[in-house]
Motif scaffolding. Structure first.
Motif, PDB file in Angstrom:
ATOM      1  N   PHE A 183      29.877  19.227  28.338  1.00 18.11           N
ATOM      2  CA  PHE A 183      28.466  18.873  28.563  1.00 18.11           C
ATOM      3  C   PHE A 183      27.770  19.909  29.439  1.00 18.11           C
ATOM      4  N   TRP A 184      28.528  20.704  30.206  1.00 18.14           N
ATOM      5  CA  TRP A 184      27.927  21.730  31.052  1.00 18.14           C
ATOM      6  C   TRP A 184      27.227  22.786  30.201  1.00 18.14           C
ATOM      7  N   LYS A 185      27.684  22.994  28.968  1.00 13.16           N
ATOM      8  CA  LYS A 185      27.033  23.961  28.084  1.00 13.16           C
ATOM      9  C   LYS A 185      25.621  23.492  27.743  1.00 13.16           C
ATOM     10  N   LEU A 186      25.459  22.196  27.593  1.00  8.28           N
ATOM     11  CA  LEU A 186      24.120  21.657  27.345  1.00  8.28           C
ATOM     12  C   LEU A 186      23.228  21.851  28.566  1.00  8.28           C
ATOM     13  N   ALA A 187      23.812  21.759  29.753  1.00 11.15           N
ATOM     14  CA  ALA A 187      23.041  21.973  30.975  1.00 11.15           C
ATOM     15  C   ALA A 187      22.564  23.417  31.062  1.00 11.15           C
ATOM     16  N   VAL A 188      23.392  24.363  30.656  1.00 15.37           N
ATOM     17  CA  VAL A 188      22.997  25.775  30.661  1.00 15.37           C
ATOM     18  C   VAL A 188      21.863  26.005  29.670  1.00 15.37           C
ATOM     19  N   VAL A 189      21.967  25.413  28.489  1.00 14.84           N
ATOM     20  CA  VAL A 189      20.906  25.531  27.488  1.00 14.84           C
ATOM     21  C   VAL A 189      19.626  24.892  28.011  1.00 14.84           C
ATOM     22  N   ALA A 190      19.754  23.746  28.672  1.00 14.98           N
ATOM     23  CA  ALA A 190      18.577  23.065  29.221  1.00 14.98           C
ATOM     24  C   ALA A 190      17.896  23.940  30.264  1.00 14.98           C
ATOM     25  N   PHE A 191      18.660  24.563  31.137  1.00 14.83           N
ATOM     26  CA  PHE A 191      18.074  25.421  32.155  1.00 14.83           C
ATOM     27  C   PHE A 191      17.379  26.624  31.518  1.00 14.83           C
ATOM     28  N   ALA A 192      17.999  27.220  30.517  1.00 12.90           N
ATOM     29  CA  ALA A 192      17.408  28.377  29.850  1.00 12.90           C
ATOM     30  C   ALA A 192      16.103  28.007  29.146  1.00 12.90           C
ATOM     31  N   LEU A 193      16.095  26.877  28.443  1.00 11.84           N
ATOM     32  CA  LEU A 193      14.857  26.447  27.768  1.00 11.84           C
ATOM     33  C   LEU A 193      13.755  26.108  28.762  1.00 11.84           C
ATOM     34  N   TRP A 194      14.134  25.473  29.857  1.00 11.67           N
ATOM     35  CA  TRP A 194      13.154  25.118  30.878  1.00 11.67           C
ATOM     36  C   TRP A 194      12.548  26.375  31.499  1.00 11.67           C
ATOM     37  N   ALA A 195      13.393  27.348  31.811  1.00 11.44           N
ATOM     38  CA  ALA A 195      12.907  28.595  32.397  1.00 11.44           C
ATOM     39  C   ALA A 195      12.017  29.344  31.410  1.00 11.44           C
ATOM     40  N   LEU A 196      12.420  29.391  30.145  1.00 10.41           N
ATOM     41  CA  LEU A 196      11.617  30.066  29.124  1.00 10.41           C
ATOM     42  C   LEU A 196      10.259  29.397  28.957  1.00 10.41           C
ATOM     43  N   THR A 197      10.246  28.084  28.948  1.00  9.85           N
ATOM     44  CA  THR A 197       8.985  27.342  28.817  1.00  9.85           C
ATOM     45  C   THR A 197       8.064  27.623  29.996  1.00  9.85           C
ATOM     46  N   LEU A 198       8.612  27.642  31.194  1.00  8.95           N
ATOM     47  CA  LEU A 198       7.793  27.924  32.370  1.00  8.95           C
ATOM     48  C   LEU A 198       7.259  29.337  32.358  1.00  8.95           C
ATOM     49  N   LEU A 199       8.074  30.303  31.941  1.00 12.21           N
ATOM     50  CA  LEU A 199       7.612  31.677  31.869  1.00 12.21           C
ATOM     51  C   LEU A 199       6.526  31.848  30.821  1.00 12.21           C
TER      52      LEU A 199
END
Length: 53
Positions: A32-48
């Motif tokens: 499930f940690w892989k999903l957390a990494v994907v979530a962080f990347a998508l969140w950062a991309l959306t904010l940028l």
């Protein structure tokens, strides 16, 4: 949009812990940690993208 992405990915992480999703790379509950990494990347991309538009 960021709230929706976050909610969907949290639900996917909970589902992964309860019953693994079975897609390649997510076959064990401990993945499930892989999903957390994907979530962080998508969140950062959306904010940028929000800052540059």
């Amino acid at each position: 949009m960021t709230k929706l992405i976050g909610l969907l990915l949290i639900l996917a992480m909970i589902a992964q812990i309860i019953k693994p999703l079975g897609v390649p790379g997510l076959r064990r509950r401990a993945d499930f940690w892989k999903l957390a990494v994907v979530a962080f990347a998508l969140w950062a991309l959306t904010l940028l993208l929000r800052d540059f538009t």
